[in-house]
Design an enzyme around this catalytic site. Structure first.
Site, short mmCIF file in Angstrom:
data_model
loop_
_atom_site.label_atom_id
_atom_site.label_comp_id
_atom_site.label_asym_id
_atom_site.label_seq_id
_atom_site.Cartn_x
_atom_site.Cartn_y
_atom_site.Cartn_z
N LYS A 181 1.13 -0.93 -0.16
CA LYS A 181 -0.28 -0.08 -0.02
C LYS A 181 1.09 1.35 -0.22
CE LYS A 181 -3.75 -1.96 2.69
NZ LYS A 181 -5.04 -2.02 1.65
N ARG B 118 -10.26 -11.25 1.56
CA ARG B 118 -11.41 -12.79 1.10
C ARG B 118 -10.19 -14.03 1.10
NH1 ARG B 118 -11.34 -9.46 -4.95
NH2 ARG B 118 -10.89 -7.63 -2.61
N1 BES Z 1 -7.93 -3.99 4.19
C1 BES Z 1 -8.48 -3.53 2.90
C2 BES Z 1 -9.60 -2.50 3.01
C3 BES Z 1 -9.99 -1.03 3.47
C4 BES Z 1 -9.95 -0.26 2.74
C5 BES Z 1 -10.51 -1.46 4.60
C6 BES Z 1 -9.81 0.85 3.51
C7 BES Z 1 -10.49 0.01 5.24
C8 BES Z 1 -10.85 0.87 5.00
C9 BES Z 1 -8.33 -4.84 1.85
O1 BES Z 1 -7.75 -5.93 2.43
C10 BES Z 1 -7.51 -3.92 0.85
O2 BES Z 1 -7.05 -3.86 0.54
N2 BES Z 1 -8.70 -4.71 -0.25
C11 BES Z 1 -8.43 -3.93 -2.03
C12 BES Z 1 -8.54 -4.87 -2.45
C13 BES Z 1 -8.25 -4.72 -4.23
C14 BES Z 1 -6.26 -4.98 -3.64
C15 BES Z 1 -9.08 -5.62 -4.96
C16 BES Z 1 -8.89 -2.75 -2.27
O3 BES Z 1 -10.50 -2.79 -1.64
O4 BES Z 1 -8.34 -1.78 -2.26
MN MN Z 2 -5.49 -5.56 1.65
#
Ligand code: BES
Ligand code: MN
Ligand code: ZN
Length: 448
Positions: free
Chosen positions: A228, A302
Protein backbone atom coordinates in the site's frame (compact mmCIF):
# COMPACT_ATOMS: atom_id res chain seq x y z
CA UNK A 1 -32.90 31.80 34.34
CA UNK A 2 -33.83 29.49 31.52
CA UNK A 3 -36.65 31.88 30.60
CA UNK A 4 -34.12 34.52 29.60
CA UNK A 5 -32.27 31.91 27.58
CA UNK A 6 -35.45 31.40 25.61
CA UNK A 7 -36.75 34.99 25.58
CA UNK A 8 -33.49 36.47 24.34
CA UNK A 9 -33.35 33.85 21.62
CA UNK A 10 -29.92 32.80 22.90
CA UNK A 11 -31.24 29.27 23.09
CA UNK A 12 -33.14 27.98 20.09
CA UNK A 13 -33.67 24.37 21.08
CA UNK A 14 -31.92 22.94 18.05
CA UNK A 15 -31.00 19.28 18.24
CA UNK A 16 -27.97 18.92 20.49
CA UNK A 17 -27.87 22.59 21.49
CA UNK A 18 -26.81 22.94 25.13
CA UNK A 19 -26.81 25.85 27.56
CA UNK A 20 -25.75 25.85 31.18
CA UNK A 21 -27.52 28.17 33.57
CA UNK A 22 -27.29 28.83 37.27
CA UNK A 23 -30.58 29.52 39.04
CA UNK A 24 -30.65 31.36 42.36
CA UNK A 25 -32.34 29.81 45.37
CA UNK A 26 -32.66 26.43 43.77
CA UNK A 27 -31.59 23.04 45.00
CA UNK A 28 -29.58 22.45 41.87
CA UNK A 29 -26.68 24.80 41.49
CA UNK A 30 -26.12 24.10 37.84
CA UNK A 31 -28.64 23.14 35.21
CA UNK A 32 -28.27 22.31 31.57
CA UNK A 33 -30.89 22.92 28.95
CA UNK A 34 -30.79 20.54 26.00
CA UNK A 35 -32.34 21.17 22.61
CA UNK A 36 -34.04 18.22 20.93
CA UNK A 37 -35.16 19.92 17.74
CA UNK A 38 -38.70 19.63 16.46
CA UNK A 39 -40.70 17.17 18.54
CA UNK A 40 -42.30 15.47 15.52
CA UNK A 41 -38.85 14.84 14.02
CA UNK A 42 -37.30 13.58 17.25
CA UNK A 43 -36.54 9.89 16.64
CA UNK A 44 -34.23 7.46 18.45
CA UNK A 45 -31.14 8.59 16.53
CA UNK A 46 -31.85 12.27 17.26
CA UNK A 47 -31.96 11.43 20.96
CA UNK A 48 -28.69 9.47 20.81
CA UNK A 49 -27.00 12.42 19.11
CA UNK A 50 -28.53 15.12 21.32
CA UNK A 51 -27.48 13.33 24.50
CA UNK A 52 -24.01 12.80 23.06
CA UNK A 53 -23.65 16.58 23.11
CA UNK A 54 -24.73 16.63 26.76
CA UNK A 55 -21.96 14.20 27.66
CA UNK A 56 -19.37 16.19 25.72
CA UNK A 57 -20.42 19.49 27.35
CA UNK A 58 -20.34 17.94 30.82
CA UNK A 59 -16.98 16.28 30.30
CA UNK A 60 -15.50 19.64 29.37
CA UNK A 61 -16.55 20.85 32.81
CA UNK A 62 -15.18 17.61 34.32
CA UNK A 63 -18.61 16.67 35.62
CA UNK A 64 -18.92 12.99 36.47
CA UNK A 65 -22.45 12.74 37.84
CA UNK A 66 -25.55 13.77 35.93
CA UNK A 67 -29.26 13.75 36.66
CA UNK A 68 -31.69 13.79 33.78
CA UNK A 69 -35.20 15.06 33.77
CA UNK A 70 -36.46 12.90 30.92
CA UNK A 71 -38.18 14.54 27.94
CA UNK A 72 -41.71 13.67 26.96
CA UNK A 73 -40.73 12.67 23.43
CA UNK A 74 -39.15 9.30 22.69
CA UNK A 75 -38.13 6.47 24.98
CA UNK A 76 -35.40 6.46 27.59
CA UNK A 77 -33.47 3.67 25.78
CA UNK A 78 -31.85 5.78 23.05
CA UNK A 79 -31.00 8.48 25.61
CA UNK A 80 -29.05 6.06 27.75
CA UNK A 81 -27.52 4.48 24.66
CA UNK A 82 -26.32 7.87 23.42
CA UNK A 83 -24.83 8.75 26.79
CA UNK A 84 -23.07 5.43 27.33
CA UNK A 85 -21.70 5.26 23.78
CA UNK A 86 -20.30 8.79 24.12
CA UNK A 87 -18.74 7.88 27.44
CA UNK A 88 -15.98 5.93 25.65
CA UNK A 89 -12.39 7.10 25.63
CA UNK A 90 -9.21 5.54 24.33
CA UNK A 91 -6.46 7.28 26.27
CA UNK A 92 -4.17 4.36 27.08
CA UNK A 93 -1.54 5.56 24.65
CA UNK A 94 -1.46 9.18 25.80
CA UNK A 95 1.17 10.37 28.26
CA UNK A 96 1.92 14.09 28.64
CA UNK A 97 -1.33 15.17 27.01
CA UNK A 98 -3.25 13.42 29.80
CA UNK A 99 -1.87 15.93 32.29
CA UNK A 100 -3.46 18.76 30.35
CA UNK A 101 -6.65 16.90 29.48
CA UNK A 102 -7.21 14.13 31.99
CA UNK A 103 -9.75 11.48 31.10
CA UNK A 104 -13.20 12.31 32.42
CA UNK A 105 -15.88 9.67 32.45
CA UNK A 106 -19.45 10.03 33.54
CA UNK A 107 -19.67 7.53 36.38
CA UNK A 108 -23.18 8.13 37.68
CA UNK A 109 -26.35 8.75 35.80
CA UNK A 110 -29.62 9.46 37.60
CA UNK A 111 -32.75 9.13 35.53
CA UNK A 112 -35.59 11.00 37.11
CA UNK A 113 -38.98 9.50 36.42
CA UNK A 114 -37.80 6.31 34.74
CA UNK A 115 -40.37 3.56 35.02
CA UNK A 116 -39.67 0.23 36.69
CA UNK A 117 -40.73 -1.63 33.54
CA UNK A 118 -38.12 0.25 31.49
CA UNK A 119 -35.22 -1.00 33.61
CA UNK A 120 -34.54 -4.37 31.91
CA UNK A 121 -34.19 -2.58 28.57
CA UNK A 122 -31.67 -0.16 30.10
CA UNK A 123 -29.63 -3.07 31.50
CA UNK A 124 -29.70 -4.65 28.09
CA UNK A 125 -28.43 -1.45 26.47
CA UNK A 126 -25.64 -1.15 29.03
CA UNK A 127 -24.51 -4.71 28.30
CA UNK A 128 -24.46 -4.10 24.56
CA UNK A 129 -22.60 -0.79 24.88
CA UNK A 130 -19.98 -2.43 27.13
CA UNK A 131 -19.45 -5.04 24.43
CA UNK A 132 -19.02 -2.34 21.78
CA UNK A 133 -16.38 -0.70 23.99
CA UNK A 134 -14.58 -4.02 24.24
CA UNK A 135 -14.68 -4.24 20.44
CA UNK A 136 -13.48 -0.64 19.99
CA UNK A 137 -10.52 -1.21 22.33
CA UNK A 138 -9.39 -4.11 20.15
CA UNK A 139 -9.54 -1.98 17.00
CA UNK A 140 -8.00 1.16 18.50
CA UNK A 141 -5.14 -0.81 20.07
CA UNK A 142 -1.69 -0.95 18.50
CA UNK A 143 -1.32 -3.60 15.82
CA UNK A 144 1.85 -4.73 17.58
CA UNK A 145 -0.23 -5.53 20.64
CA UNK A 146 -3.46 -6.75 19.06
CA UNK A 147 -1.87 -9.67 17.22
CA UNK A 148 -3.40 -12.98 16.05
CA UNK A 149 -2.25 -14.45 19.38
CA UNK A 150 -3.82 -11.60 21.33
CA UNK A 151 -7.18 -12.11 19.59
CA UNK A 152 -6.92 -15.80 20.49
CA UNK A 153 -6.27 -14.87 24.15
CA UNK A 154 -9.33 -12.63 24.14
CA UNK A 155 -11.41 -15.50 22.79
CA UNK A 156 -10.03 -17.80 25.48
CA UNK A 157 -10.84 -15.19 28.08
CA UNK A 158 -14.48 -15.17 26.90
CA UNK A 159 -14.61 -18.94 27.41
CA UNK A 160 -13.24 -18.50 30.93
CA UNK A 161 -15.81 -15.83 31.73
CA UNK A 162 -18.95 -17.42 30.30
CA UNK A 163 -19.92 -21.04 30.91
CA UNK A 164 -21.88 -21.17 27.63
CA UNK A 165 -18.81 -20.27 25.55
CA UNK A 166 -16.21 -22.71 24.31
CA UNK A 167 -13.10 -21.50 22.49
CA UNK A 168 -10.77 -23.50 20.26
CA UNK A 169 -7.61 -21.98 18.85
CA UNK A 170 -5.69 -23.49 15.94
CA UNK A 171 -2.01 -22.62 15.86
CA UNK A 172 0.06 -22.63 12.67
CA UNK A 173 0.76 -26.37 12.81
CA UNK A 174 -2.94 -27.16 13.13
CA UNK A 175 -3.79 -24.67 10.38
CA UNK A 176 -1.32 -26.53 8.14
CA UNK A 177 -2.94 -29.83 9.08
CA UNK A 178 -6.36 -28.41 8.18
CA UNK A 179 -4.93 -27.31 4.83
CA UNK A 180 -6.00 -23.69 5.11
CA UNK A 181 -3.74 -22.82 2.22
CA UNK A 182 -5.01 -19.27 1.75
CA UNK A 183 -4.62 -18.21 5.38
CA UNK A 184 -1.12 -19.70 5.28
CA UNK A 185 -0.30 -17.88 2.04
CA UNK A 186 -1.26 -14.50 3.49
CA UNK A 187 0.74 -15.31 6.63
CA UNK A 188 3.97 -16.10 4.73
CA UNK A 189 5.36 -12.59 5.01
CA UNK A 190 4.64 -12.25 8.70
CA UNK A 191 7.04 -12.59 11.58
CA UNK A 192 4.06 -13.76 13.67
CA UNK A 193 2.16 -17.03 13.27
CA UNK A 194 -1.45 -16.99 12.11
CA UNK A 195 -4.31 -18.08 14.34
CA UNK A 196 -7.67 -19.59 13.54
CA UNK A 197 -10.15 -19.03 16.34
CA UNK A 198 -13.48 -20.75 16.96
CA UNK A 199 -15.77 -19.33 19.63
CA UNK A 200 -18.89 -21.39 20.23
CA UNK A 201 -21.81 -20.05 22.22
CA UNK A 202 -24.59 -22.45 23.11
CA UNK A 203 -27.65 -20.44 24.08
CA UNK A 204 -30.22 -22.91 22.80
CA UNK A 205 -29.11 -26.52 23.42
CA UNK A 206 -32.39 -27.88 21.99
CA UNK A 207 -31.60 -26.48 18.56
CA UNK A 208 -28.99 -28.31 16.51
CA UNK A 209 -28.54 -25.38 14.14
CA UNK A 210 -25.90 -22.75 14.55
CA UNK A 211 -25.47 -19.21 13.22
CA UNK A 212 -21.92 -18.65 12.00
CA UNK A 213 -20.26 -15.25 12.40
CA UNK A 214 -17.05 -15.12 10.40
CA UNK A 215 -14.66 -12.24 11.01
CA UNK A 216 -11.69 -10.90 9.07
CA UNK A 217 -8.78 -10.77 11.49
CA UNK A 218 -5.98 -9.08 9.57
CA UNK A 219 -4.16 -7.43 12.47
CA UNK A 220 -2.24 -5.20 10.07
CA UNK A 221 -2.59 -4.87 6.31
CA UNK A 222 0.50 -3.52 4.57
CA UNK A 223 -0.81 -4.88 1.29
CA UNK A 224 2.02 -7.42 1.09
CA UNK A 225 4.24 -7.32 -2.02
CA UNK A 226 1.51 -5.20 -3.64
CA UNK A 227 2.45 -2.73 -0.95
CA UNK A 228 0.00 0.00 0.00
CA UNK A 229 1.22 3.55 -0.62
CA UNK A 230 1.52 6.24 2.05
CA UNK A 231 -1.94 7.53 2.77
CA UNK A 232 -3.54 4.12 2.43
CA UNK A 233 -1.71 2.13 5.10
CA UNK A 234 -1.98 4.32 8.19
CA UNK A 235 -5.41 3.07 9.27
CA UNK A 236 -4.72 -0.58 8.58
CA UNK A 237 -4.62 -1.68 12.18
CA UNK A 238 -8.40 -1.57 11.76
CA UNK A 239 -8.30 -4.56 9.43
CA UNK A 240 -9.30 -6.89 12.26
CA UNK A 241 -12.47 -4.92 12.99
CA UNK A 242 -14.58 -7.82 11.67
CA UNK A 243 -12.90 -10.13 14.19
CA UNK A 244 -13.55 -7.59 16.95
CA UNK A 245 -17.24 -7.49 15.99
CA UNK A 246 -17.43 -11.29 16.19
CA UNK A 247 -15.81 -11.44 19.65
CA UNK A 248 -17.85 -8.54 21.04
CA UNK A 249 -21.13 -9.83 19.61
CA UNK A 250 -20.62 -13.27 21.15
CA UNK A 251 -19.65 -11.66 24.46
CA UNK A 252 -22.87 -9.62 24.46
CA UNK A 253 -24.95 -12.64 23.37
CA UNK A 254 -23.58 -14.64 26.30
CA UNK A 255 -24.12 -11.79 28.73
CA UNK A 256 -27.71 -11.37 27.50
CA UNK A 257 -28.22 -15.14 27.45
CA UNK A 258 -29.68 -14.97 23.94
CA UNK A 259 -31.50 -18.19 23.03
CA UNK A 260 -29.46 -18.96 19.97
CA UNK A 261 -26.40 -21.01 19.05
CA UNK A 262 -23.45 -19.19 17.57
CA UNK A 263 -20.07 -20.10 16.20
CA UNK A 264 -17.62 -17.30 15.67
CA UNK A 265 -14.76 -18.06 13.31
CA UNK A 266 -11.81 -15.72 13.03
CA UNK A 267 -9.00 -16.15 10.54
CA UNK A 268 -6.17 -13.98 11.75
CA UNK A 269 -2.75 -12.94 10.51
CA UNK A 270 -0.81 -9.86 9.59
CA UNK A 271 -0.49 -9.15 5.89
CA UNK A 272 3.16 -8.14 6.00
CA UNK A 273 5.95 -7.69 3.47
CA UNK A 274 9.03 -9.89 3.56
CA UNK A 275 11.31 -12.01 1.39
CA UNK A 276 9.01 -14.94 2.16
CA UNK A 277 5.83 -13.10 1.23
CA UNK A 278 3.30 -14.78 -1.02
CA UNK A 279 3.67 -13.62 -4.58
CA UNK A 280 1.36 -12.08 -7.15
CA UNK A 281 0.97 -14.59 -9.97
CA UNK A 282 1.38 -17.67 -7.79
CA UNK A 283 -1.44 -20.12 -7.15
CA UNK A 284 -2.47 -21.47 -3.73
CA UNK A 285 -4.94 -24.19 -2.80
CA UNK A 286 -7.72 -23.22 -0.41
CA UNK A 287 -9.20 -25.26 2.45
CA UNK A 288 -12.16 -25.89 0.15
CA UNK A 289 -9.84 -27.41 -2.46
CA UNK A 290 -10.36 -24.61 -4.98
CA UNK A 291 -7.19 -23.17 -6.47
CA UNK A 292 -6.69 -19.40 -6.33
CA UNK A 293 -4.39 -17.27 -8.44
CA UNK A 294 -3.09 -14.38 -6.38
CA UNK A 295 -3.55 -11.42 -8.68
CA UNK A 296 -3.05 -8.96 -5.83
CA UNK A 297 -1.61 -9.66 -2.37
CA UNK A 298 -3.60 -6.71 -1.05
CA UNK A 299 -6.85 -8.59 -1.64
CA UNK A 300 -5.93 -10.76 1.36
CA UNK A 301 -9.16 -10.47 3.38
CA UNK A 302 -11.22 -12.56 0.98
CA UNK A 303 -8.51 -15.23 1.06
CA UNK A 304 -8.48 -15.74 4.81
CA UNK A 305 -12.29 -15.46 4.93
CA UNK A 306 -12.67 -18.11 2.22
CA UNK A 307 -10.79 -20.65 4.36
CA UNK A 308 -12.82 -19.75 7.45
CA UNK A 309 -16.13 -19.90 5.57
CA UNK A 310 -15.24 -23.26 4.13
CA UNK A 311 -14.20 -24.62 7.54
CA UNK A 312 -17.42 -23.67 9.37
CA UNK A 313 -19.61 -25.00 6.58
CA UNK A 314 -17.81 -28.34 6.74
CA UNK A 315 -17.91 -28.74 10.53
CA UNK A 316 -21.20 -27.17 11.66
CA UNK A 317 -24.86 -27.46 10.74
CA UNK A 318 -25.53 -23.85 9.84
CA UNK A 319 -28.83 -21.97 9.94
CA UNK A 320 -27.09 -18.98 8.34
CA UNK A 321 -23.64 -17.57 7.84
CA UNK A 322 -22.74 -13.91 8.22
CA UNK A 323 -19.25 -12.68 7.51
CA UNK A 324 -18.06 -9.26 8.56
CA UNK A 325 -14.96 -7.62 7.21
CA UNK A 326 -13.13 -4.43 6.37
CA UNK A 327 -12.92 -5.90 2.90
CA UNK A 328 -12.66 -3.24 0.21
CA UNK A 329 -11.78 0.37 -0.48
CA UNK A 330 -14.49 0.07 -3.15
CA UNK A 331 -17.26 0.02 -0.57
CA UNK A 332 -15.83 3.19 0.97
CA UNK A 333 -16.02 4.88 -2.44
CA UNK A 334 -19.60 3.68 -2.87
CA UNK A 335 -21.10 4.31 0.58
CA UNK A 336 -18.62 6.44 2.53
CA UNK A 337 -18.76 6.21 6.30
CA UNK A 338 -22.56 6.23 6.54
CA UNK A 339 -23.51 2.70 5.58
CA UNK A 340 -22.12 -0.81 5.67
CA UNK A 341 -22.19 -2.73 2.41
CA UNK A 342 -24.57 -5.70 2.54
CA UNK A 343 -24.40 -8.59 0.10
CA UNK A 344 -26.63 -11.61 0.40
CA UNK A 345 -27.92 -14.68 -1.42
CA UNK A 346 -31.09 -14.62 0.72
CA UNK A 347 -33.72 -11.87 0.64
CA UNK A 348 -35.15 -12.71 4.06
CA UNK A 349 -31.78 -12.56 5.75
CA UNK A 350 -30.96 -9.32 3.94
CA UNK A 351 -34.24 -7.73 5.01
CA UNK A 352 -33.74 -8.78 8.64
CA UNK A 353 -30.31 -7.17 8.63
CA UNK A 354 -31.69 -4.02 7.00
CA UNK A 355 -34.33 -3.84 9.74
CA UNK A 356 -31.71 -4.23 12.47
CA UNK A 357 -29.73 -1.52 10.71
CA UNK A 358 -32.60 0.92 10.89
CA UNK A 359 -33.31 0.13 14.54
CA UNK A 360 -29.69 0.66 15.65
CA UNK A 361 -28.84 3.25 13.00
CA UNK A 362 -25.92 1.04 12.00
CA UNK A 363 -27.33 1.22 8.53
CA UNK A 364 -26.63 -1.34 5.83
CA UNK A 365 -27.12 -0.90 2.11
CA UNK A 366 -27.67 -3.88 -0.14
CA UNK A 367 -25.44 -4.30 -3.17
CA UNK A 368 -25.93 -6.66 -6.14
CA UNK A 369 -24.34 -10.07 -6.75
CA UNK A 370 -25.22 -10.38 -10.46
CA UNK A 371 -23.60 -13.51 -11.95
CA UNK A 372 -21.99 -11.39 -14.68
CA UNK A 373 -19.56 -9.97 -12.12
CA UNK A 374 -17.95 -13.42 -11.83
CA UNK A 375 -16.32 -12.91 -15.27
CA UNK A 376 -13.80 -10.45 -13.86
CA UNK A 377 -12.36 -13.07 -11.51
CA UNK A 378 -11.64 -15.65 -14.25
CA UNK A 379 -8.11 -17.01 -14.10
CA UNK A 380 -6.26 -18.73 -16.93
CA UNK A 381 -4.21 -20.93 -14.61
CA UNK A 382 -6.42 -21.47 -11.54
CA UNK A 383 -10.09 -21.88 -10.60
CA UNK A 384 -10.41 -18.21 -9.69
CA UNK A 385 -8.24 -15.16 -9.09
CA UNK A 386 -8.56 -12.97 -6.03
CA UNK A 387 -8.92 -9.55 -7.64
CA UNK A 388 -9.78 -7.69 -10.79
CA UNK A 389 -9.43 -4.02 -11.69
CA UNK A 390 -10.99 -1.04 -9.92
CA UNK A 391 -14.42 -1.51 -11.42
CA UNK A 392 -17.00 -2.79 -8.89
CA UNK A 393 -14.24 -3.75 -6.50
CA UNK A 394 -16.53 -3.97 -3.47
CA UNK A 395 -18.78 -6.32 -5.39
CA UNK A 396 -15.87 -8.41 -6.64
CA UNK A 397 -14.81 -9.06 -3.06
CA UNK A 398 -18.27 -10.37 -2.28
CA UNK A 399 -18.39 -12.40 -5.52
CA UNK A 400 -15.12 -14.07 -4.54
CA UNK A 401 -16.55 -15.05 -1.13
CA UNK A 402 -19.75 -16.30 -2.75
CA UNK A 403 -17.70 -18.91 -4.66
CA UNK A 404 -17.00 -20.55 -1.30
CA UNK A 405 -20.60 -20.48 -0.05
CA UNK A 406 -22.50 -23.76 -0.37
CA UNK A 407 -26.22 -24.08 0.28
CA UNK A 408 -26.70 -21.72 3.22
CA UNK A 409 -28.34 -18.32 3.70
CA UNK A 410 -25.36 -15.99 3.64
CA UNK A 411 -24.72 -12.32 4.19
CA UNK A 412 -21.48 -10.42 3.79
CA UNK A 413 -21.07 -7.12 5.63
CA UNK A 414 -18.30 -4.89 4.27
CA UNK A 415 -17.48 -2.48 7.10
CA UNK A 416 -14.39 -0.91 5.46
CA UNK A 417 -16.06 2.52 5.56
CA UNK A 418 -17.93 2.27 8.85
CA UNK A 419 -15.56 0.49 11.26
CA UNK A 420 -12.97 3.24 11.58
CA UNK A 421 -13.96 6.82 10.89
CA UNK A 422 -11.74 9.73 9.94
CA UNK A 423 -12.99 12.06 12.69
CA UNK A 424 -15.22 11.64 15.74
CA UNK A 425 -18.90 12.45 15.29
CA UNK A 426 -22.03 12.34 17.44
CA UNK A 427 -21.67 9.49 19.94
CA UNK A 428 -18.64 8.07 18.14
CA UNK A 429 -15.71 9.48 20.11
CA UNK A 430 -12.79 7.62 18.52
CA UNK A 431 -11.76 6.22 15.15
CA UNK A 432 -13.02 2.75 16.01
CA UNK A 433 -16.82 2.72 15.99
CA UNK A 434 -17.73 -0.85 16.90
CA UNK A 435 -20.17 -0.78 13.97
CA UNK A 436 -21.62 -4.25 13.46
CA UNK A 437 -21.90 -5.16 17.14
CA UNK A 438 -25.16 -3.38 17.95
CA UNK A 439 -26.40 -4.37 14.49
CA UNK A 440 -25.74 -8.09 14.96
CA UNK A 441 -27.05 -8.21 18.52
CA UNK A 442 -30.28 -6.59 17.33
CA UNK A 443 -30.47 -9.04 14.44
CA UNK A 444 -29.74 -12.09 16.62
CA UNK A 445 -32.31 -10.94 19.18
CA UNK A 446 -34.92 -10.70 16.42
CA UNK A 447 -34.24 -14.16 14.96
CA UNK A 448 -33.73 -16.01 18.27
N1 BES B 1 -8.18 -3.86 4.16
C1 BES B 1 -8.33 -3.43 2.82
C2 BES B 1 -9.65 -2.68 2.56
C3 BES B 1 -9.84 -1.37 3.28
C4 BES B 1 -9.68 -0.17 2.60
C5 BES B 1 -10.27 -1.33 4.58
C6 BES B 1 -9.90 1.04 3.24
C7 BES B 1 -10.49 -0.13 5.23
C8 BES B 1 -10.33 1.05 4.57
C9 BES B 1 -8.31 -4.64 1.89
O1 BES B 1 -7.55 -5.71 2.29
C10 BES B 1 -7.76 -4.17 0.58
O2 BES B 1 -6.62 -3.80 0.57
N2 BES B 1 -8.57 -4.23 -0.48
C11 BES B 1 -8.15 -3.83 -1.76
C12 BES B 1 -8.56 -4.92 -2.74
C13 BES B 1 -8.04 -4.70 -4.13
C14 BES B 1 -6.54 -4.94 -4.15
C15 BES B 1 -8.72 -5.67 -5.06
C16 BES B 1 -8.85 -2.52 -2.12
O3 BES B 1 -10.05 -2.41 -1.84
O4 BES B 1 -8.20 -1.63 -2.61
MN1 MN C 1 -5.52 -5.50 1.67
ZN1 ZN D 1 -7.24 -5.87 4.32
Amino acid sequence: SYRSLLNTGDFKGKEGEVAFFYPDNKEEERLLLLGLGKQVECKAENLRRAYASVVKACKKKKLTQLSFLLPVAGGVGPIVEGVLLTNYTFDQLKRDSLKEHPTVVIDKLYLIGVKEKEKPELDRIQTIVEATHFGKDLVNGNADEVTPQYLAEQAEYLAKTYAAIKTTVFDKKRIEKEKMGLLLAVNRGSFRDPSFILVEYKGNPLDKNVTALVGKGITYDTGGLNLKPTGSMETMKDDMAGAAVVLATIKAAAELKLKINLVGAIASTENSIDARSYKPGDVYISHAGKSVEISNTDAEGRLVLADAISYVQKHFSLARLIDIATLTGGIVVALGEEATGLFSNDDKLAEELEKAGQKTYERVWRMPLFPEYREALKSTIADIKNSADRKASGINGAIFLKEFIKDVPWAHLDIAGTAFISSPKHYQTTSATGVGIRLLIEFLTQVS
